[in-house]
Design an enzyme around this catalytic site. Structure first.
Site, PDB file in Angstrom:
ATOM      1  CG  HIS A 141      -2.616  -5.163   2.058  1.00 51.42           C
ATOM      2  ND1 HIS A 141      -3.172  -4.681   0.905  1.00 51.42           N
ATOM      3  CD2 HIS A 141      -1.556  -5.931   1.674  1.00 51.42           C
ATOM      4  CE1 HIS A 141      -2.490  -5.150  -0.132  1.00 51.42           C
ATOM      5  NE2 HIS A 141      -1.514  -5.897   0.298  1.00 51.42           N
ATOM      6  CD  GLU A 155      -1.008  -9.113   1.192  1.00 49.44           C
ATOM      7  OE1 GLU A 155      -2.031  -9.138   0.465  1.00 49.44           O
ATOM      8  OE2 GLU A 155       0.060  -8.578   0.855  1.00 49.44           O
ATOM      9  CD  GLU A 293       3.884  -9.587  -3.023  1.00 53.86           C
ATOM     10  OE1 GLU A 293       3.322 -10.249  -2.118  1.00 53.86           O
ATOM     11  OE2 GLU A 293       3.349  -8.643  -3.620  1.00 53.86           O
TER      12      GLU A 293
HETATM   13 ZN   LIG Z   1      -0.062  -7.051  -0.592  1.00 61.10          ZN
END
Ligand SMILES: [Zn+2]
Length: 334
Positions: A141, A155, A293
């Site tokens: 991102h 995030e 993640e």
């Molecule tokens: Zn992500």
């Protein structure tokens, strides 16, 4: 999951002796570990292999009951649960591409799982060698795209902070390291693997945080590109098309597994498994690639950990250790 119709169809066409064929796998004589014969059987429209024969091939003992089975010896434990994709390899969760099955009391695993999961882990010396010099780290991102948001953190900020720490660690180990973005800037998904091409990267590492509506969910999951002809972990439909990232299937898996195991070991967080996905960045990566993640920003306990510089350092160190472990395995280490 296997649907009911397929099961009924299979019931009318029993596999086992009728459909079983013996294939002789072309292994090099030096890697020889057991029986050269791994019997195969057609089921659910795909090729399955006898787990018993795979166990012999790796020099492992098979222990089986009606619900699950395990191949093991002193050093390795590989677990299968029939009709479920979740499995275990040496204490870490993994997800098979297709559910292992038990037909006519014969435990079977798909030939795709043998090729793309078991082989990279069990015979690391058989996977393609590669140089390990240039690493591209991709903080997920950025800019207008903030990714998932927790109560305190976004995030896009956490991924950049972890990426910078990982860069420092890898530079200190002698790697040449690039980030896809160095600041809070917009960057198209397509441009991220493109960075690998422009710098001649050997490895691409994309860093993300998870979020989900159920706020008690936490843990780490690590993704490798889904091999062609198989479904992603979140899906049941296989895709035949071979993408760029599929040129590195075995390397991708060995890297993802080793980074994941280091992450779980070092953080002690919930193990959500090594998974497969066709994320754009993995699909288009022109080199060995993985996506991590690093935790659930939607879980307040994990969010506060992810925001702490010490924990970020721990995550970055674990990723770096997984990468160097991958490198030593490629060189023939154990
Ligand atoms: Zn992500």
């Amino acid at each position: 999951m296997i649907n009911r119709m397929e099961r009924l169809f299979l019931g009318q066409k029993p596999i086992g002796i009728i459909y079983a064929t013996i294939i002789i796998l072309m292994f090099s004589s030096t890697s020889w570990a057991g029986s050269p014969y791994i019997r195969s059987a057609q089921a659910y429209g795909r090729q399955y292999l006898y787990i018993q024969d795979i166990a012999s091939y790796y020099g492992l003992t098979l222990v089986s009951n009606s619900e699950n089975c395990e191949m093991r010896n002193k050093w390795n434990k590989i677990g299968f649960t029939f009709d479920k994709r979740e499995g275990m390899i040496n204490g870490y969760k993994i997800n098979y591409l297709f559910p292992p099955v038990r037909e006519n009391s014969i435990p079977l695993v798909s030939s795709s799982d043998f090729q793309f999961i078991l082989e990279p882990i069990m015979r690391t010396y058989s996977i393609p060698k590669q140089t390990l010099r240039t690493i591209v780290i991709d903080p997920g991102h950025g800019g207008k795209d903030q990714g998932a948001a927790g109560k305190k953190y976004k995030e896009k900020d956490i991924t950049l902070q972890i990426a910078k720490k990982l860069k420092n660690i890898l530079v200190s180990k002698g790697f040449k390291v690039y980030l896809t973005r160095e600041s809070d800037s917009d960057l198209d998904l397509d441009m991220r693997p493109e960075k690998c091409r422009s710098v001649g990267a050997d490895i691409f590492i994309s860093i993300h945080c998870n979020a989900v509506g159920k706020r008690d969910i936490s843990g780490i999951e690590t993704f490798a590109m889904t091999p062609e002809g198989a479904p992603s972990t979140s899906d049941t439909k296989p895709k035949i098309v071979k993408e760029k990232g599929n040129a590195f299937n075995k390397n991708n898996y060995l890297l993802a597994y080793n980074v994941h195991s280091k992450l779980i070991n070092s953080t002690g967080t919930v193990d959500r498994g090594v998974k497969h996905a066709r994320f754009v960045v993995l699909r288009n990566a022109p080199c060995t690639a993985l996506l991590v993640e690093t935790g659930f920003i939607s879980n307040s306990y994990e969010e506060s950990k992810l925001g702490s510089p010490d924990y970020q350092e721990k995550v970055a160190n674990a990723i770096a250790n997984g990468l160097t472990r991958y490198g030593s395995l490629l060189l023939g280490g154990r």
